[in-house]
Design a protein around this motif. Sequence first.
Motif, PDB file in Angstrom:
ATOM      1  N   GLU A 208      57.186  81.525 142.971  1.00  0.00           N
ATOM      2  CA  GLU A 208      56.306  81.714 141.821  1.00  0.00           C
ATOM      3  C   GLU A 208      56.657  82.996 141.076  1.00  0.00           C
ATOM      4  OE1 GLU A 208      51.543  82.211 140.746  1.00  0.00           O
ATOM      5  OE2 GLU A 208      52.231  82.272 142.815  1.00  0.00           O
ATOM      6  N   ILE A 209      57.004  84.039 141.834  1.00  0.00           N
ATOM      7  CA  ILE A 209      57.505  85.283 141.264  1.00  0.00           C
ATOM      8  C   ILE A 209      58.767  85.653 142.014  1.00  0.00           C
ATOM      9  CG2 ILE A 209      55.233  86.149 140.592  1.00  0.00           C
ATOM     10  CD1 ILE A 209      55.415  87.993 143.123  1.00  0.00           C
ATOM     11  N   ASN A 210      59.477  86.631 141.500  1.00  0.00           N
ATOM     12  CA  ASN A 210      60.610  87.182 142.230  1.00  0.00           C
ATOM     13  C   ASN A 210      60.067  87.812 143.514  1.00  0.00           C
ATOM     14  OD1 ASN A 210      62.874  88.646 143.095  1.00  0.00           O
ATOM     15  ND2 ASN A 210      63.555  88.960 141.000  1.00  0.00           N
ATOM     16  N   GLY A 211      60.657  87.474 144.643  1.00  0.00           N
ATOM     17  CA  GLY A 211      60.119  87.919 145.927  1.00  0.00           C
ATOM     18  C   GLY A 211      60.230  89.406 146.182  1.00  0.00           C
ATOM     19  N   ASP A 212      61.049  90.106 145.405  1.00  0.00           N
ATOM     20  CA  ASP A 212      61.271  91.530 145.644  1.00  0.00           C
ATOM     21  C   ASP A 212      61.173  92.315 144.343  1.00  0.00           C
ATOM     22  OD1 ASP A 212      62.015  91.204 148.451  1.00  0.00           O
ATOM     23  OD2 ASP A 212      63.769  90.193 147.639  1.00  0.00           O
ATOM     24  N   MET A 213      60.419  93.392 144.380  1.00  0.00           N
ATOM     25  CA  MET A 213      60.376  94.318 143.264  1.00  0.00           C
ATOM     26  C   MET A 213      61.269  95.501 143.593  1.00  0.00           C
ATOM     27  SD  MET A 213      57.278  96.677 141.859  1.00  0.00           S
ATOM     28  CE  MET A 213      57.724  98.274 141.163  1.00  0.00           C
ATOM     29  N   PRO A 214      62.317  95.756 142.798  1.00  0.00           N
ATOM     30  CA  PRO A 214      63.198  96.887 143.097  1.00  0.00           C
ATOM     31  C   PRO A 214      62.534  98.213 142.746  1.00  0.00           C
ATOM     32  CG  PRO A 214      63.871  95.826 141.064  1.00  0.00           C
ATOM     33  CD  PRO A 214      62.766  94.983 141.629  1.00  0.00           C
TER      34      PRO A 214
ATOM     35  N   ILE B 179      52.877 105.131 144.047  1.00  0.00           N
ATOM     36  CA  ILE B 179      54.088 105.951 143.890  1.00  0.00           C
ATOM     37  C   ILE B 179      55.188 105.424 144.808  1.00  0.00           C
ATOM     38  CG2 ILE B 179      55.074 108.260 144.184  1.00  0.00           C
ATOM     39  CD1 ILE B 179      52.232 109.361 143.537  1.00  0.00           C
ATOM     40  N   SER B 180      54.821 105.080 146.035  1.00  0.00           N
ATOM     41  CA  SER B 180      55.797 104.582 147.006  1.00  0.00           C
ATOM     42  C   SER B 180      56.421 103.270 146.532  1.00  0.00           C
ATOM     43  CB  SER B 180      55.130 104.378 148.366  1.00  0.00           C
ATOM     44  OG  SER B 180      54.592 105.594 148.849  1.00  0.00           O
ATOM     45  N   ILE B 181      55.593 102.385 145.984  1.00  0.00           N
ATOM     46  CA  ILE B 181      56.099 101.091 145.494  1.00  0.00           C
ATOM     47  C   ILE B 181      57.080 101.297 144.354  1.00  0.00           C
ATOM     48  CG2 ILE B 181      55.460  98.982 144.267  1.00  0.00           C
ATOM     49  CD1 ILE B 181      52.801  99.046 145.822  1.00  0.00           C
ATOM     50  N   VAL B 182      56.700 102.110 143.392  1.00  0.00           N
ATOM     51  CA  VAL B 182      57.551 102.304 142.215  1.00  0.00           C
ATOM     52  C   VAL B 182      58.851 103.009 142.583  1.00  0.00           C
ATOM     53  CG1 VAL B 182      57.696 103.510 139.999  1.00  0.00           C
ATOM     54  CG2 VAL B 182      55.654 102.192 140.574  1.00  0.00           C
ATOM     55  N   LEU B 183      58.784 103.921 143.522  1.00  0.00           N
ATOM     56  CA  LEU B 183      59.997 104.640 143.920  1.00  0.00           C
ATOM     57  C   LEU B 183      60.954 103.770 144.731  1.00  0.00           C
ATOM     58  CD1 LEU B 183      58.668 108.191 144.889  1.00  0.00           C
ATOM     59  CD2 LEU B 183      59.994 107.571 142.862  1.00  0.00           C
ATOM     60  N   TYR B 184      60.411 102.989 145.670  1.00  0.00           N
ATOM     61  CA  TYR B 184      61.301 102.295 146.608  1.00  0.00           C
ATOM     62  C   TYR B 184      61.096 100.785 146.690  1.00  0.00           C
ATOM     63  CZ  TYR B 184      62.796 106.905 147.764  1.00  0.00           C
ATOM     64  OH  TYR B 184      63.316 108.171 147.662  1.00  0.00           O
ATOM     65  N   GLY B 185      60.211 100.250 145.864  1.00  0.00           N
ATOM     66  CA  GLY B 185      60.109  98.807 145.766  1.00  0.00           C
ATOM     67  C   GLY B 185      59.155  98.184 146.747  1.00  0.00           C
ATOM     68  N   LEU B 186      58.915  96.886 146.533  1.00  0.00           N
ATOM     69  CA  LEU B 186      57.992  96.125 147.368  1.00  0.00           C
ATOM     70  C   LEU B 186      58.604  94.753 147.620  1.00  0.00           C
ATOM     71  CD1 LEU B 186      55.180  95.723 148.695  1.00  0.00           C
ATOM     72  CD2 LEU B 186      54.363  94.948 146.459  1.00  0.00           C
ATOM     73  N   THR B 187      58.585  94.317 148.850  1.00  0.00           N
ATOM     74  CA  THR B 187      59.155  93.017 149.191  1.00  0.00           C
ATOM     75  C   THR B 187      58.111  92.111 149.817  1.00  0.00           C
ATOM     76  OG1 THR B 187      60.942  91.879 150.377  1.00  0.00           O
ATOM     77  CG2 THR B 187      59.921  93.741 151.489  1.00  0.00           C
ATOM     78  N   GLY B 188      58.294  90.815 149.598  1.00  0.00           N
ATOM     79  CA  GLY B 188      57.428  89.840 150.242  1.00  0.00           C
ATOM     80  C   GLY B 188      56.206  89.493 149.426  1.00  0.00           C
ATOM     81  N   PRO B 189      55.402  88.572 149.924  1.00  0.00           N
ATOM     82  CA  PRO B 189      54.186  88.164 149.219  1.00  0.00           C
ATOM     83  C   PRO B 189      53.250  89.345 149.017  1.00  0.00           C
ATOM     84  CG  PRO B 189      54.684  86.653 151.020  1.00  0.00           C
ATOM     85  CD  PRO B 189      55.592  87.843 151.180  1.00  0.00           C
ATOM     86  N   VAL B 190      52.527  89.333 147.896  1.00  0.00           N
ATOM     87  CA  VAL B 190      51.556  90.390 147.621  1.00  0.00           C
ATOM     88  C   VAL B 190      50.324  89.762 146.993  1.00  0.00           C
ATOM     89  CG1 VAL B 190      52.589  90.883 145.350  1.00  0.00           C
ATOM     90  CG2 VAL B 190      51.172  92.610 146.469  1.00  0.00           C
ATOM     91  N   GLU B 191      49.174  90.209 147.438  1.00  0.00           N
ATOM     92  CA  GLU B 191      47.916  89.686 146.908  1.00  0.00           C
ATOM     93  C   GLU B 191      47.413  90.603 145.808  1.00  0.00           C
ATOM     94  OE1 GLU B 191      43.510  89.072 148.676  1.00  0.00           O
ATOM     95  OE2 GLU B 191      45.093  87.936 149.719  1.00  0.00           O
TER      96      GLU B 191
END
Length: 772
Positions: A708-714, A686-698
């Motif tokens: 390889e991907i966009n570095g930031d998910m809005p 919920i937190s990711i979808v509401l406010y996004g995620l930045t940086g590498p993610v496994e």
Amino acid sequence: MNKFFYYALLLLCCCTLTYCQTNKPKGANQVVATLETKVAPPSKIDFSSSPVLSPQQSMEQMQVEDGFEVKLVASEPLVSSPVALTFDGKGRIWVIEMNGYMPDTIGTGEEVPSGKIVILEDTNKDGVADERKVFLDSLVLPRALCLIEDGILVAEPPRLWYYPINNDKPGKRVLVDEAYTDGGNVEHQPNGLLRAMDNWIYNSKSSKRYRKRGDTWQIERTHFRGQWGISQDNYGRLYYNTNSENVLGDYFSPGLGAYNKNQRSVAGFNKKIVADNKVYPARPTPGVNRGYMKDVLDDSLHLVNFTAACGTLVYRGDLFGPAYGSAVFVAEPSANLIKRNSISEQGYIIQGRQAYKGKEFLTSLDERFRPVNLYNAPDGALYIVDMYRGIIQHKTYLTTYLKQEIAKRQLTEPLNCGRIYKVVPKGKKEQRGPLPDQPTWFVTLLGHPNGWVRDYAQQRLIDGKYKEVIPALKQSLKETTNPLQTIHALWTLEGLDALQTEEVVALLQQTMWPIRMQALSVLPSLINKTNYTQYLPVMERMVEQKDTLAAPYIAFLIHYIESIERNAANKLVKKVVKQYPDDIYVADAVISNVEDRESVFLKELPALVSDTNLAIYTQTNRVITQIQNAQARRNPEALKKEFPKGAVMFTSICQTCHGPDGNGVQSLGPPLNQSEWVTGNKEKLISIVLYGLTGPVEVRGRLYKAPEINGDMPGIGYNKELTNEEVAQLLSFIRKSWQNNADKVTVEEVAKIRQKLNTRQNAFTVEELNAM
């Protein structure tokens, strides 16, 4: 800055603001008032406000490469909110106006039919448009156009229309594709309508291509490409990008290799041509959507990397000189600049680098300068479409931070400005008048040094169905001293259905690779039961003689031979695989021909190649794994019925970056299918979808990071219009889609997290989420 001068400039800008808002076109010879000003050095400029500047003032804020100058072609009130253009044979400019885009920070009235297509003309030949003619109005967010035959294609989501043109007026429209766009929002919908060398029309952010055959429109599957803007080089290969990537493109001709629906990517397509995404704005750029995040801006508040890359253009003009023969330009409206890259190729591998260290081809100190598209032109210049506005970010992803920046500098209005510029070398004459409608003259123009002119000549000969020039075109095939003329003659004959087998066989044996490449690329249009036995020995000989450049093309072409003679195709497959078992490009080309027969093909491989570590094995196994994952998907129709709002939101917001199958999209987003971030802790999701995620993610043991991907998910939580129920349905939909089978997310759970994070403005990092 002198205080008196500062207030005078502010007063003038206020007048300009009023001018943009209230004046409407009144016909020819409208002149925008200008005032000569001297620009202070950046260190002395007050960037706390962004006043509206007249076109002349805005041009004075530009810094362009030495030896070049920027000239105004058109501005308000003749043009408003332009996003795309094209030229006709009279030298007139047809412009798409997206007037409805983001009227304010919540997109009020975005669906109002205010978009237009206008025709701009320079009647007094002074280089600046002075006449405006509205061709179409009452359009909702139109985005692309293409002149073809006696009409025009117009992209108005979700549909693609064709309008006959009668005396500069639209005839009865014809529906070409009712699903030109499939979901997505304004930033993530198809656009481009590039009429390419192979006589097909291609788009960015799309996996469809179009072609007009008589009164029938063909629609075929092609490779998915890019986000906003698309261009071709002199050999018809396509270039594009995503918002955070400089230049992407294809190593091979665009019509090949998109045959296997099970193959999620094909080597040689969607390649990173220029991996360096650094940008060098002339001014501080705090007004970017994620400017609050670490490393988005540097210590002086300048954008560090692309965040709104668009309008990729392979420069093919004849005005800039030989040094620019390998130039690819990219616009960055968020940083008010245009980048130049230099491209080189080794065999079929295309690579590039930024042309300069620490600077750009063109930058501006005017925050409202928003270059969104770039074009080649009849006169050989580089044309710039400047939307000229404050808000460039769509509401779907607009952060609270950027809303505050917009408010600080009053960037919401005006909404009806817009400029078109061209960049030209100083001291060079760029004038080129209307092209005479003479078929024999068009044949000559197929060898012109300006790529726009060559393209236009080819298209005009095909559109006019000028059969009388066929003998001259055939003669051009034999005279290979100007390879570009030979290539365009080849595709013109293809468009006129006049290309003969013996002519292509002769070109397949040419020593010049670009000509052989085009001869291979044209074969899908020609090969049939009658003539395939003439082409087959030539292709077999190419393989035996280790023509490594031709090998992937021959592997792609097996698809067409197979539909005619399976045994002949199998024989060619064996030759190719034995000769190139560890070539990833050949391997993927071969696999593109075995749709739904991948497992059978894998069992046949040991008879050809014993080493299971080679590319032909690894690539085949990769596709088989993808098929197995897809077969395990849950029923999508049942999920749509259970979570109707969630399904709609996924299509419009998430699908473009994560794929309709949830397995991610190259260069954009990682998988959602079987992702521990999706099926695991609800609070994190919920937190990711509401406010996004930045940086590498496994995800599932694999680290995904830029480029390889966009570095930031809005995040979407900044959009207060989205209800807790809609967010809950979206999350429930993805937690139960594909091979996911996690429990639902409730409205109460979303409301709780939303309340807890109601003051948050920045995206989460993995470290923050793991600390929950």
